[in-house]
Write an enzyme that holds these catalytic residues in place. Structure first.
Site, short mmCIF file in Angstrom:
data_model
loop_
_atom_site.label_atom_id
_atom_site.label_comp_id
_atom_site.label_asym_id
_atom_site.label_seq_id
_atom_site.Cartn_x
_atom_site.Cartn_y
_atom_site.Cartn_z
N LYS A 176 1.03 -1.07 -0.05
CA LYS A 176 0.01 -0.13 0.03
C LYS A 176 0.94 1.07 0.10
CE LYS A 176 -4.08 1.94 2.56
NZ LYS A 176 -4.71 2.05 3.81
N SER A 206 -9.88 1.76 2.67
CA SER A 206 -8.94 2.65 1.87
C SER A 206 -7.87 1.52 1.18
CB SER A 206 -8.11 3.78 2.53
OG SER A 206 -7.31 3.24 3.68
N SER A 240 -10.06 -0.59 6.90
CA SER A 240 -9.27 -0.16 5.49
C SER A 240 -8.82 -1.44 4.86
CB SER A 240 -8.24 0.78 5.73
OG SER A 240 -8.86 1.97 5.82
#
Lengths: 505, 99, 487
Positions: free
Chosen positions: C80, C155, C179
């Protein structure tokens, strides 16, 4: 009309003292050097102290120890656990745009709280008129907290308006600071100055900082007159300026009161060039620091044994040393205070004792001779603001010990000894050497010594008789000879001759 | 209730520039969320055993803190440390705005 | 025959170690796959292909020389974009950090490399992790591999979508309030948020420090566990990590059944969900019951307060964490010359997206003098109470079961206008973050229209093993690792 009494309104002064822990190896939250002073700009930085994304603070154990030593010296309570808060405000010298610090409004988080310190009072002749030892008092300490120093902003041009940009160096960012907040217990600028001198000395005793380094000890002041609103003064570069800024601020506030204008609670900056304080920001603006607990630093459990462990780390404090000098060495309180009030002088004294254990004699030499010299130099402006004068004289503890010994053992006359000592200080030559050199001229001249002795015996004919019962007479004669010759006589030869002549008399 | 929030003041405090035409929308959103936050006001408890904030804070023993040792100059297994390239450097200093 | 990119990582890794194939071949195939597919998904922000190939050759060389290569030998892992990888851009999907290259590795990245894993690129996300759909990205929205007009969840949308679309077998996400689990649910992959303090946050770019953890995402539990084992552990660079032994196993079903897990079903939360989500969740309950688990309905009384508590804490911490982005030391192109500092800061920081700005404003407001008690202190108190309620529940149950998301995936752009509607999507996931306990989202099935539905399991702190065991059971009964979107 207002009803301010003639004696003037009540004056309350409080201090916020920032002490860099310069004797640490590393910064508060990373392993960059605590000594940032020798690095090219931004070289003494790492991802943590630059506040790069994703970095986390790693608290320095020794910084906590040093801070707690300061707390103990100020007789503060040390809680069993401490924690850290973020003080949020934007400024280009602050890499994270918040400062990691401690904050007691929501819980007791700081390393020290509710202390007090007797401040001994100034016996040093440095601050001339203030020698009123009745000035001493007890200053309450609200709290002691551990926090990080920001970076430094500089300009190429002196006038800030002339600059199109600033230059930032983050080498200092993250260096450990201990903030000591006093209650508003001072009632005169002079007392503040005396107090500051004493605590700088205290920091030195504790071995946590080197006050001679520029910016290692800094001070903000708050002043209120006649029970009015508190005004904070920041940006003060040295202790001399602290005193001046307070005087200015008192006058400013009194003038406002006289004209029935309210004193606003605000922060003002000290303009060193113009010697005035300038409004910086109002209280409402600055109260938006949005404090909250630092989530990246766990609560630190000091534990019940922490305090007793730190106690074992504590060096002898000035107040303890003072007591020892008076009680063990039998030095007068006045002399002892002068010695103790400057750690370097006191250490010099202790070192001298290693060569010749005669505390009273040595302390007198240091206080009466050495310091007088230093003060002379001081008046000539040869010393820096925070450093002490010892460095400017090339004198070693062994020299002082020697001279004391000469006076005591060889009954050197004080006047002569003083001259030899002066010479010794100026040249750095040992007093013994000086005497030896003086002797070389005289050795060939036994006849003139005999002449002097004869003169003495003629003017004081009772001496040979007295010397039969009192061996000190010989020394007395030697003293007279030394006085007469301003020390230029080899005492050994002189003694030999005195004995001969008295016995043959 | 969370009405009449001074968005401009909040923007100044947080150093956020928001175009004037967007102010009404962002104000509406802030107020909408603050209204949701007011749910917290409904929470009351007489329970004296309610834990304080501190309950959730992690703890660490003093002994486990980092020792005061400077980092070794030779880098570890990570390979040579990547010298971080700061922006806008002038003679080693970082260029800053006027103060 | 299946292509290599479709196979589980543990299978491929064995082939590489046995020199059936080379790591280089595998990485090349993965790169091809990413190049072919990701235009449609937009899961990557930046690639690391060249270094990945170099590393793969080094792994092959080691294997030939008989040197130990670790748990993840030759396996590509996507990271990420809020987790620091040395020498790569770390934008956090923000224009504020468009040019920021990290000079250091996050601890988790170093650990992956130590185990022979290969960092293949940085994955798309909501800016600084603030969002539940991966639409708030400077790099454009992530699309759901099951239907490109739909959101992937957020997210960590890129992390889940890249794995779901068989571009990569493994990725790391971060989970502040769901997330990892939300996009795992929306994309039909497994994602776990570990216990707070079990994985180092050093190098994770903070959104809300006290809530978030890094965690792995995979298509099968058998791939998830080695990556979880790799990244777990205390770290001298993160003082909030906890020293413990972290060795998770994929036990066989028989051994798991002997443990007779007691499962608490959060009934009300299932009822509050969309019909198909509720139905599917009940199916999961039944499956576990059929395995011999004890099942009982239960509730968390304070869950009503969770959302407010969560968003107060998250925005407060975020407002402070994001202060450092002033574009002086790093950030994006631009010089402060000629600016007065206040205006430089304000102008620089205008590069934040609207949602980030909103949260900074909210967080600053709740921390303002006079409001601390009303918001932050209160939120923390409720948080402690919720943690306590969990403690009580875990005296009775090993695992709590509830949906991951109250809704099915929805269309892009559908829920970005009203913040509250958006925030409400997080109600089931934030509970574990508030309490600091581990939670996993496991693929639970597909809706009638073919959208994934995840089921969420929560265990007590440091009881990840129970979640993994349950994952093994559900994977065995469903074979969900074979549910692959056609792309």
């Amino acid at each position: 009309m207002n009803n301010i009494k003639k004696m003037g309104p009540e004056l309350k002064i409080g201090l916020e003292i920032h002490c860099q822990l310069t004797n640490l190896q590393t910064k508060l939250f990373c392993d960059c050097l605590s000594n940032y002073r020798n690095s090219p700009p931004n070289e003494n930085t790492c991802p943590i102290c630059l506040g790069l994304p994703g970095t986390l603070p790693l608290l320095n154990k020794r910084a906590v120890e040093f801070a707690s030593m300061i707390c103990m010296a100020f007789n503060c309570n040390i809680p069993e656990e401490i924690s850290f808060y973020r003080k949020n405000y934007f400024y280009p010298d602050l890499p994270k745009n918040y400062q990691t610090t401690q904050y007691n409004s929501y819980e007791l988080s700081s390393i020290g709280y509710e202390g007090s310190i007797e401040f001994v009072g100034d016996s040093k002749s440095k601050t001339d008129a203030s020698k009123d030892s009745k000035q001493r008092g007890r200053i309450r300490i609200a709290r002691v907290q551990l926090e990080e120093d920001p970076g430094k902003i500089t300009y190429e041009e002196d006038k800030s308006a002339a600059n199109n940009y600033s230059l930032i160096d983050y080498n200092r960012a993250g260096v450990s600071l201990v903030e000591i907040v006093t209650e508003p217990d001072f009632s005169s600028p002079i007392a503040v100055r005396g107090f500051l001198n004493e605590i700088v000395n205290l920091f030195e005793y504790l071995g946590v900082t080197d006050p001679s380094l520029e910016g290692s000890v800094r001070c903000d002041v708050n002043v209120s007159v006649g029970g009015g609103k508190k005004v904070e003064i920041k940006n003060i570069s040295s202790f001399k300026e602290v005193e001046k800024s307070i005087y200015y601020e008192i006058t400013r506030q009194k003038t406002l009161i006289m004209h029935e204008i309210d004193v606003k609670p605000e922060t003002r900056h000290w303009d060193e060039k113009r010697k005035v304080t300038i409004a910086a920001r109002s209280k409402e603006e600055e109260e938006e620091y949005r404090y909250f607990p630092e989530p990246d630093i766990p609560r630190i459990i000091l534990g019940g044994k922490f305090v007793s462990r730190v106690k074992t780390l504590m060096p002898e404090l000035p107040i303890e040393r003072l007591q020892r000098y008076i009680e063990v060495y039998k030095i007068t309180e006045h002399t002892a205070k002068i010695l103790v009030n400057d750690k370097r002088i006191s250490d010099f004294f202790e070192e001298s004792l290693r060569y010749h254990k005669s505390p009273i004699e040595i302390s007198n030499w240091i206080v009466n001779e050495l310091l007088t010299k230093i003060n002379e130099k001081d008046r000539q402006g040869l010393t820096d603001h925070n450093t002490r004068g010892l460095d400017i004289l090339s004198v070693s503890p062994s020299q002082v010990a020697e001279i004391a010994k000469l006076v005591e053992v060889k009954a050197l006359n004080r006047t002569i000894a003083r001259e030899i000592f002066d010479k010794s200080i100026e040249t750095g030559t040992s007093p013994l050497k000086i005497i030896e050199n003086l002797e070389i001229e005289k050795i060939s001249d036994e006849a003139s010594i005999i002449k002097i002795i004869q003169d003495i015996l003629i003017s004081q004919p009772q001496l040979p008789e007295q010397s039969r019962n009192n061996p000190n007479v010989i020394n007395y004669v030697l003293g007279l000879i030394m006085k007469e010759t301003r020390g230029r006589v080899n005492p050994q030869i002189a003694l030999k001759l005195i004995k001969q002549m008295i016995e043959s008399n | 209730m969370a009405k009449g929030i001074d968005i401009i003041k909040l923007c100044n405090m947080t150093k956020l520039e928001i175009p004037e035409q967007n102010i009404p929308e962002i104000s509406r959103k802030v107020e909408e969320v603050l209204l949701m936050f007011d749910k917290l006001d409904e929470f009351t408890t007489e329970d004296s055993t309610v834990p304080s904030i501190e309950d959730l804070k992690f703890e660490m023993a003093f002994e486990n803190l980092r020792d005061d040792e400077p980092r070794p100059t030779v880098e570890s297994s990570e390979g040579p440390q990547l010298k971080f390239k700061l922006k806008n450097i002038k003679d080693g200093f970082i260029l800053g705005p006027r103060i | 025959m299946k292509s290599l990119y479709e196979l589980p990582a543990f299978v491929v890794s064995r082939k590489i170690k046995e020199q059936e194939i080379t790591a280089e071949e595998y990485i090349s195939i993965i790169i091809e796959r990413i190049k072919k597919v990701d235009d449609k998904i937009n899961s990557f922000i930046s690639h690391n292909f060249e270094s990945a190939l170099i590393r793969s050759r080094a792994i092959d060389k080691k294997i030939k020389e008989g040197i130990n290569t670790g748990l993840l030998a030759g396996i590509p892992v996507g990271i990420k974009d809020n987790i620091s990888v040395k020498g790569l851009k770390n934008t956090c999907a923000s224009r504020m950090l468009a040019e920021y290259v990290s000079p250091y590795n996050a601890t988790v990245v170093s650990k992956i490399e130590e185990q022979g894993g290969i960092i293949i690129g940085k994955l798309n996300m909501d800016e600084f992790g603030m969002g539940t759909t991966s639409e708030y990205s400077s790099h454009g929205p992530v699309r759901n591999p099951w239907n490109l007009d739909y959101v992937a969840g957020g997210s960590s949308g890129g992390s889940a979508a890249a794995v779901a679309s068989s571009q990569i077998p493994l990725s790391l996400g971060s989970d502040t309030g769901g997330s990892i689990r939300c996009p795992s649910s929306f994309c039909s992959v497994i994602g776990i948020k570990p216990t707070y303090g079990s994985v180092s946050r050093n190098g994770l770019i903070s959104y809300s420090n006290s809530l978030e953890q890094i965690g792995p995402i995979a298509r099968t539990i058998y791939d998830l566990v080695p990556l979880l084992n790799t990244i777990s552990g205390d770290d001298p660079k993160d003082n909030t990590t906890v020293h413990k032994k972290y060795e998770y196993q994929t036990n066989n079903v028989d051994n798991i059944l002997k443990k007779k897990y007691r499962i608490g079903v959060l009934n009300e939360l299932i009822d509050d969900s969309e019909t198909e989500v509720g139905k599917n969740t009940r199916k999961k309950v039944k499956q576990l019951e059929n395995y011999g688990c004890e099942v009982e309905d239960t509730r968390i009384p304070l869950s009503n307060y969770a959302l407010a508590s969560y968003y107060v804490i998250a925005t407060a911490e975020a407002s402070s964490n994001l202060s450092r982005y002033d574009n002086l030391r790093y950030g994006y192109e631009g010089s402060p010359e000629g600016y007065e500092w206040n205006s430089y800061f304000s102008e620089s920081r205008s590069k934040f997206g609207d949602e980030v700005k909103l949260r900074i404003l909210l967080g600053s407001y709740v921390l303002s003098a006079g409001y601390y008690g009303k918001y932050y202190a209160k939120a923390q108190k409720i948080r402690s109470m919720i943690k306590r309620e969990f403690d009580i529940l875990f005296n009775k149950y090993d695992i709590l079961l509830l949906p991951t998301m109250p809704v099915l995936p929805f269309k892009l752009g559908e829920k970005t206008l009203q913040p509250i509607e958006h925030y409400n999507l997080d109600v089931y996931t934030i509970l574990a973050n508030l309490a600091g306990i581990p939670a996993i989202s496991i693929p639970g099935g597909l809706s009638e229209k073919g959208f994934p539905i995840g089921v969420q399991l929560i265990a007590n702190a440091f009881n990840e093993q129970k979640l993994i065991d349950a994952g093994v059971l559900l994977e065995n009964v469903d074979g969900f690792e074979t549910w692959i979107p056609k792309i």
